[in-house]
Design an enzyme around this catalytic site. Sequence first.
Site, short mmCIF file in Angstrom:
data_model
loop_
_atom_site.label_atom_id
_atom_site.label_comp_id
_atom_site.label_asym_id
_atom_site.label_seq_id
_atom_site.Cartn_x
_atom_site.Cartn_y
_atom_site.Cartn_z
N LYS A 62 0.85 -1.19 0.00
CA LYS A 62 0.00 0.00 0.00
C LYS A 62 0.88 1.25 0.00
O LYS A 62 2.08 1.18 0.27
CB LYS A 62 -0.94 0.00 1.20
CG LYS A 62 -0.25 -0.05 2.55
CD LYS A 62 -1.26 -0.19 3.67
CE LYS A 62 -0.56 -0.30 5.00
NZ LYS A 62 -1.25 0.33 6.08
N ARG A 66 -9.76 0.09 15.53
CA ARG A 66 -9.85 0.76 14.23
C ARG A 66 -10.88 -0.04 13.44
O ARG A 66 -11.99 -0.21 13.93
CB ARG A 66 -8.45 0.81 13.60
CG ARG A 66 -8.29 1.79 12.48
CD ARG A 66 -6.85 1.92 12.01
NE ARG A 66 -6.30 0.68 11.49
CZ ARG A 66 -5.08 0.55 10.93
NH1 ARG A 66 -4.30 1.62 10.83
NH2 ARG A 66 -4.65 -0.60 10.49
N TYR A 125 13.73 31.30 5.18
CA TYR A 125 12.53 31.94 5.74
C TYR A 125 12.62 32.06 7.27
O TYR A 125 13.03 31.12 7.95
CB TYR A 125 11.29 31.11 5.42
CG TYR A 125 10.90 31.12 3.96
CD1 TYR A 125 10.65 32.31 3.28
CD2 TYR A 125 10.75 29.92 3.28
CE1 TYR A 125 10.28 32.30 1.94
CE2 TYR A 125 10.37 29.90 1.94
CZ TYR A 125 10.14 31.11 1.28
OH TYR A 125 9.78 31.10 -0.03
N MET A 174 9.85 24.80 0.41
CA MET A 174 9.06 23.85 -0.38
C MET A 174 9.93 23.10 -1.40
O MET A 174 9.77 21.90 -1.60
CB MET A 174 7.92 24.59 -1.10
CG MET A 174 6.94 23.64 -1.76
SD MET A 174 5.65 24.49 -2.68
CE MET A 174 4.68 25.23 -1.40
C1 LIG Z 1 -3.97 -4.22 8.49
C2 LIG Z 1 -2.49 -4.16 8.27
N1 LIG Z 1 -1.78 -5.29 8.17
C3 LIG Z 1 -0.45 -5.30 7.99
C4 LIG Z 1 0.25 -4.11 7.87
C5 LIG Z 1 1.75 -4.15 7.68
O1 LIG Z 1 2.42 -3.66 8.79
P1 LIG Z 1 4.01 -3.61 8.83
O2 LIG Z 1 4.41 -2.59 7.81
O3 LIG Z 1 4.32 -3.20 10.22
O4 LIG Z 1 4.49 -4.96 8.49
C6 LIG Z 1 -0.43 -2.90 7.98
C7 LIG Z 1 0.32 -1.64 7.89
O5 LIG Z 1 -0.01 -0.62 8.33
C8 LIG Z 1 -1.84 -2.92 8.17
O6 LIG Z 1 -2.53 -1.79 8.26
#
Ligand SMILES: Cc1ncc(COP(=O)(O)O)c(C=O)c1O
Length: 369
Positions: free
Chosen positions: A38, A136, A263, A311
């Site tokens: 991701k 969550r 700045y 920036m």
């Molecule tokens: C639901 C879930 N599983 C697994 C992971 C992977 O975690 P890590 O990068 O600590 O291995 C994440 C990462 O945020 C996650 O949100």
Amino acid sequence: MSKLTRSVWAEVNLQDIAFNTQQIRRLIGDSQLMAVVKANAYGHGALEVAHTVLANGASWLAVAIPEEGVRLRRAGIAAPILVLGAVGPEEVEVCVAKDLAVTLYEPQIARILANTARKLQKAAKVHIKVDTGMSRLGIPDGAAVEFIRSVARLPGIEVQGVFTHFADAENPNQEYLHWQWQRFERVIATLKRDGVHIPCCHAANTAATLFFPESHLDMVRVGLGLYGMYPNGRSSIPLKPALSLKTRIAALKRVPAGTPVSYGCTYVTWKDTTLAVLPIGYADGLSRKLSNIGHVLIAGQPCPIVGKVTMDHTIVDVDHLPVSVGDEVVLIGSSGQTKITADDWARWMDTINYEVTCLISSRVERVYT
Ligand SMILES: Cc1ncc(COP(=O)(O)O)c(C=O)c1O
């Protein structure tokens, strides 16, 4: 190396990612490896990382949002993909159409999935998420078994997995990890007792994969470790950080003592000094929090960031070095015998290594080595 269009780039060493994948693969025995790609593979480049991890022992991919999965599918990735994030009603159809498994914890989304499966004449794949203490996403563990049973009865829905996520797995004190684990184990045991077959149960992120082998189950979900970063600075196996961030000196100037820099004039030279201007700023992911705190490496020598990061530009003090415009500057990675890690940045920024690489923006070209 491909021809760069800009003198700011992130080098991603895919051999290091292959090495890390193999290391984790070896650690988990018969469990499957879901590679978490991701957020553009934590800034490393989702497609290139996906190809590398799949060729080195991962069998699943995980993304946060359907769009990330669609991009992988469009690029020809056929491996199973789980969307870990919340999928809204308007995103269900694309998930079913593109064969992206959905993280499910809501009866309303379950019904939409079943309807969409009927409409598209295609199974809707889901992994049901159980909230055992992260607070969550997820159905609370007390209500999970009933929910899983009801989803399993819905036509068109294929329950591929049941999973949970740990809130504190990187803590050397594993009290809360064990507490969550017991809750999840209870859910799995009840399903088994009731004859509800779940093909894939999973729980472990990188930290749990490294430090709590009991939680490997049928699959582990690893992100951070693939990229060679350690959770909370610790690992049980050697991993190689795969990303370096580099630029070149854009301009040099000699200024007298007492010259304000950048700045807000938060830094004033205390002696005659040579300053180097770097063409990288917070729009590239070099956080403004590094202003007057962080340093970069030129020819293996640390050069402090002076004044506010802007920036598009950052100014460093190079008075102690013979440098020229065009010289390479390492912001993350090794230079000679010295290195700067994402963990160093995290300390300077008061954050975690995850955020450091995720913040490297799309403006920074990724170069694969
Ligand atoms: C639901 C879930 N599983 C697994 C992971 C992977 O975690 P890590 O990068 O600590 O291995 C994440 C990462 O945020 C996650 O949100």
